[in-house]
Design an enzyme around this catalytic site. Structure first.
Site, PDB file in Angstrom:
ATOM      1  N   CYS A   1       0.816  -1.216   0.000  1.00  0.00           N
ATOM      2  CA  CYS A   1       0.000   0.000   0.000  1.00  0.00           C
ATOM      3  C   CYS A   1       0.849   1.265   0.000  1.00  0.00           C
ATOM      4  O   CYS A   1       1.049   1.916   1.039  1.00  0.00           O
ATOM      5  CB  CYS A   1      -0.983   0.035   1.161  1.00  0.00           C
ATOM      6  SG  CYS A   1      -2.267   1.253   0.818  1.00  0.00           S
TER       7      CYS A   1
ATOM      8  N   CYS B   1      -5.689   2.147  -4.406  1.00  0.00           N
ATOM      9  CA  CYS B   1      -5.185   2.675  -3.150  1.00  0.00           C
ATOM     10  C   CYS B   1      -6.139   3.768  -2.670  1.00  0.00           C
ATOM     11  O   CYS B   1      -6.147   4.865  -3.239  1.00  0.00           O
ATOM     12  CB  CYS B   1      -3.778   3.235  -3.380  1.00  0.00           C
ATOM     13  SG  CYS B   1      -2.980   3.668  -1.837  1.00  0.00           S
TER      14      CYS B   1
HETATM   15  P1  FAD Z   1      -0.767 -10.896   3.841  1.00  0.00           P
HETATM   16  O1  FAD Z   1      -2.210 -10.544   3.833  1.00  0.00           O
HETATM   17  O2  FAD Z   1       0.163 -10.044   4.618  1.00  0.00           O
HETATM   18  O3  FAD Z   1      -0.682 -12.408   4.325  1.00  0.00           O
HETATM   19  C1  FAD Z   1       0.505 -13.137   4.421  1.00  0.00           C
HETATM   20  C2  FAD Z   1       0.269 -14.288   5.406  1.00  0.00           C
HETATM   21  O4  FAD Z   1       1.350 -15.199   5.314  1.00  0.00           O
HETATM   22  C3  FAD Z   1       0.200 -13.795   6.854  1.00  0.00           C
HETATM   23  O5  FAD Z   1      -0.962 -14.289   7.465  1.00  0.00           O
HETATM   24  C4  FAD Z   1       1.460 -14.362   7.473  1.00  0.00           C
HETATM   25  O6  FAD Z   1       1.295 -14.714   8.846  1.00  0.00           O
HETATM   26  C5  FAD Z   1       1.723 -15.591   6.616  1.00  0.00           C
HETATM   27  N1  FAD Z   1       3.124 -16.018   6.601  1.00  0.00           N
HETATM   28  C6  FAD Z   1       4.247 -15.257   6.695  1.00  0.00           C
HETATM   29  N2  FAD Z   1       5.340 -16.022   6.672  1.00  0.00           N
HETATM   30  C7  FAD Z   1       4.903 -17.301   6.528  1.00  0.00           C
HETATM   31  C8  FAD Z   1       5.574 -18.552   6.440  1.00  0.00           C
HETATM   32  N3  FAD Z   1       6.895 -18.630   6.495  1.00  0.00           N
HETATM   33  N4  FAD Z   1       4.824 -19.670   6.311  1.00  0.00           N
HETATM   34  C9  FAD Z   1       3.469 -19.592   6.243  1.00  0.00           C
HETATM   35  N5  FAD Z   1       2.786 -18.434   6.332  1.00  0.00           N
HETATM   36  C10 FAD Z   1       3.509 -17.307   6.471  1.00  0.00           C
HETATM   37  N6  FAD Z   1      -4.409  -2.784   0.691  1.00  0.00           N
HETATM   38  C11 FAD Z   1      -5.502  -2.238   0.070  1.00  0.00           C
HETATM   39  O7  FAD Z   1      -6.013  -2.839  -0.869  1.00  0.00           O
HETATM   40  N7  FAD Z   1      -6.056  -1.056   0.447  1.00  0.00           N
HETATM   41  C12 FAD Z   1      -5.546  -0.358   1.506  1.00  0.00           C
HETATM   42  O8  FAD Z   1      -6.073   0.696   1.858  1.00  0.00           O
HETATM   43  C13 FAD Z   1      -4.408  -0.891   2.196  1.00  0.00           C
HETATM   44  N8  FAD Z   1      -3.872  -0.220   3.239  1.00  0.00           N
HETATM   45  C14 FAD Z   1      -2.873  -0.800   3.969  1.00  0.00           C
HETATM   46  C15 FAD Z   1      -2.398  -0.143   5.084  1.00  0.00           C
HETATM   47  C16 FAD Z   1      -1.430  -0.719   5.888  1.00  0.00           C
HETATM   48  C17 FAD Z   1      -0.914   0.031   7.086  1.00  0.00           C
HETATM   49  C18 FAD Z   1      -0.945  -2.023   5.571  1.00  0.00           C
HETATM   50  C19 FAD Z   1       0.053  -2.701   6.478  1.00  0.00           C
HETATM   51  C20 FAD Z   1      -1.390  -2.683   4.438  1.00  0.00           C
HETATM   52  C21 FAD Z   1      -2.349  -2.077   3.612  1.00  0.00           C
HETATM   53  N9  FAD Z   1      -2.813  -2.693   2.459  1.00  0.00           N
HETATM   54  C22 FAD Z   1      -3.880  -2.138   1.759  1.00  0.00           C
HETATM   55  C23 FAD Z   1      -2.068  -3.841   1.860  1.00  0.00           C
HETATM   56  C24 FAD Z   1      -2.708  -5.205   2.035  1.00  0.00           C
HETATM   57  O9  FAD Z   1      -3.027  -5.443   3.384  1.00  0.00           O
HETATM   58  C25 FAD Z   1      -1.752  -6.274   1.507  1.00  0.00           C
HETATM   59  O10 FAD Z   1      -1.313  -5.917   0.208  1.00  0.00           O
HETATM   60  C26 FAD Z   1      -2.419  -7.644   1.455  1.00  0.00           C
HETATM   61  O11 FAD Z   1      -2.773  -8.060   2.766  1.00  0.00           O
HETATM   62  C27 FAD Z   1      -1.501  -8.662   0.796  1.00  0.00           C
HETATM   63  O12 FAD Z   1      -2.012  -9.948   0.888  1.00  0.00           O
HETATM   64  P2  FAD Z   1      -1.027 -11.223   1.009  1.00  0.00           P
HETATM   65  O13 FAD Z   1      -1.903 -12.394   1.232  1.00  0.00           O
HETATM   66  O14 FAD Z   1      -0.050 -11.211  -0.088  1.00  0.00           O
HETATM   67  O15 FAD Z   1      -0.197 -10.923   2.361  1.00  0.00           O
END
Ligand code: FAD
Ligand code: UQ1
Length: 438
Positions: free
Chosen positions: A185, A365
């Site tokens: 983000c 965003c």
């Molecule tokens: P995540 O949702 O982070 O999930 C990754 C998962 O993998 C976690 O549960 C973690 O515990 C797990 N994991 C880590 N390591 C391992 C391992 N070794 N083995 C197994 N599991 C593991 N997005 C928007 O669309 N709009 C917004 O307004 C927005 N604002 C944001 C504001 C902030 C402050 C933050 C922090 C994020 C924001 N985002 C926003 C971004 C969004 O949250 C992420 O892009 C999204 O969650 C990505 O999804 P993901 O599944 O790739 O990662």
């Protein structure tokens, strides 16, 4: 039977004690975040997975967070608890959950290993463990965080401190940073600045407060249309914008932030700034176990085809979300759009058909600029061209778009997306933006 694998049918149990039937799954998903849960949920809608326990999610955390609301938590507008649900409650009923951390992926053997010594074999793998928040890369940050006005919205353990410090602020220098690395983000480092600035103004502190944004990159936002609006917002609200300044150290004893100039006018150099409040967006990067997995590109991201999300070399491996190499802006909105493509292509791969679905780079965003104002940036992250859902100009600050973010997107996330029923707003665009004004 495996002691740490919980059939999700028992997800109401407080402890994870049930056993899994086997050590081998048709599909293993690494990470139960936005991407992992959404793809697993979508798979369950297809005959091959419906009502079967053929998907395993490996995820170490007990809690699933809706991270996009953390900006509003840091701004004092939502509680942290409202962004959290038990992980067990979001694991789809046709999936098993192994509560462990993946430590190693061996794609040549079709096996993943966990930190507690388990080995799970897969036919197909979805890699989605997110991004690493590297607080160690800034000297003095680890020791400073959570104390004396230093916080970050990027870690669950610290986000509530942001508002504590905003409330306690009595004037002086309020500094907000963005690193030069890719981050999740890309708008979030400045969203909290606008909320804090509004708070200081309401408290009558603005006359004795300098609000400054320091970014390691050369633009306030990657897409010109929204960057122009944000630059105007900063001018109007007397916010100093310092581009190409990368935070390298925090000196909590002197309350100083140290920036390295990244090229730019005066050439490389160091700038030391006194702070009274410092919101840090830490540098981010690929998780080390991905770098070492044999699946990574040179930078360390899971190397996938940017249209199909299939791994470039291992055809039974897919990746999406923050850990993938997909060259777009990392958001949950992007994950929504990617998820439908990943699921469709994964099913095709399983059934031996050509991969027909293509991700176009869509991301969004929601740029919160105040308690009732928001610029809804929506764009193609591959071309950096706007791709707006609504018929009006989304680069204008609007109360309606703030309400969409604060009251609706979290419901869409929990009730539709994580249940496999949301692939982003594209299906509604013909209705909401019939002339496709973009
Ligand atoms: P995540 O949702 O982070 O999930 C990754 C998962 O993998 C976690 O549960 C973690 O515990 C797990 N994991 C880590 N390591 C391992 C391992 N070794 N083995 C197994 N599991 C593991 N997005 C928007 O669309 N709009 C917004 O307004 C927005 N604002 C944001 C504001 C902030 C402050 C933050 C922090 C994020 C924001 N985002 C926003 C971004 C969004 O949250 C992420 O892009 C999204 O969650 C990505 O999804 P993901 O599944 O790739 O990662
Ligand atoms: C979106 O689809 C989504 O996924 C649930 C988000 O994640 C939180 C978003 O922030 C946004 C903006 C979208 C896009 C949705 C609409 C209705 C424009």
């Amino acid at each position: 039977m495996h002691a740490a694998i919980a059939p999700a049918a028992r997800r109401s149990l407080a402890t994870v004690s049930a056993a899994a039937p086997r050590q081998q799954y048709r599909v293993v998903v690494v990470g139960g975040g936005a991407a992992g849960v959404t793809v697993a949920a979508q798979l369950g809608k297809h005959a091959a997975f419906f009502n079967k326990k053929d998907v395993l999610i490996i995820e170490p955390s007990e809690t699933h967070y809706y991270q996009p609301l953390w900006t509003l938590v840091g701004g004092g507008l939502k509680s942290l608890s409202s962004t959290a649900r038990p992980m067990a409650s979001v694991i789809p009923s046709h999936a098993d959950w192994l509560k462990a951390r993946v430590s190693k992926i061996e794609p040549t053997a079709n096996v993943v290993r966990t930190d507690d010594g388990k080995e799970i074999a897969y036919d197909f793998l979805v890699v989605a463990p997110g991004i690493s928040i590297n607080i160690d890369k800034i000297e003095g940050l680890k020791e400073s965080l959570g104390k004396d006005g230093v916080s970050t919205n990027y870690l669950a353990a610290h986000v509530e401190k942001t508002f504590e410090f905003i409330k306690a602020f009595q004037g002086g220098n309020a500094i907000f940073t963005q690193p030069s690395t890719p981050i999740k983000c890309a708008g979030a480092p400045q969203k909290i600045m606008y909320l804090a600035e509004e708070h200081f103004r309401d408290k009558g502190l603005r006359g004795q407060t300098n609000v400054s944004f320091y970014s390691g990159i050369g633009k306030i936002f990657g897409v010109d249309k929204y960057a122009n609006s944000l630059t105007e917002v900063c001018k109007k609200r007397d916010i100093n914008v310092n581009l190409l300044h990368d935070l390298v150290a925090v000196r909590p004893d002197k309350k100083q932030a140290v920036f390295k100039k990244v090229g730019g006018d005066g050439g490389p150099g160091e700038v030391v700034v006194a702070y009274d409040f410092l919101h840090v967006t830490p540098p981010m990067g690929p998780l080390p176990f991905i770098r070492e997995s044999g699946l990574a590109d040179e930078a360390g991201w899971v190397s996938v085809d940017r249209a199909t999300t299939q791994h470039v070399a291992f055809k039974n491996v897919f990746s999406l979300g923050d850990s993938s190499s997909l060259p777009t802006s990392r958001t949950a909105a992007a994950v929504a759009a990617q998820s439908g493509v990943t699921t469709a292509n994964l099913l095709s791969a399983i059934e031996g058909r050509p991969l027909a679905a293509a991700y176009d780079g869509y991301t969004s965003c929601p740029l919160v600029t105040g308690r009732d104002k928001l610029i809804l940036a929506e764009f193609n992250g591959y071309t950096l061209q706007p791709r707006e859902t609504f018929h009006f100009d989304q680069s204008v600050e609007r109360p309606s778009m703030y309400r969409l973010k604060a009251d609706m997107l979290d419901k869409i996330y929990w009730e539709l997306m994580l249940k496999g029923n949301w692939v982003g707003p594209a299906p509604f665009r013909p209705l909401l933006n019939p002339l496709d004004r973009n």
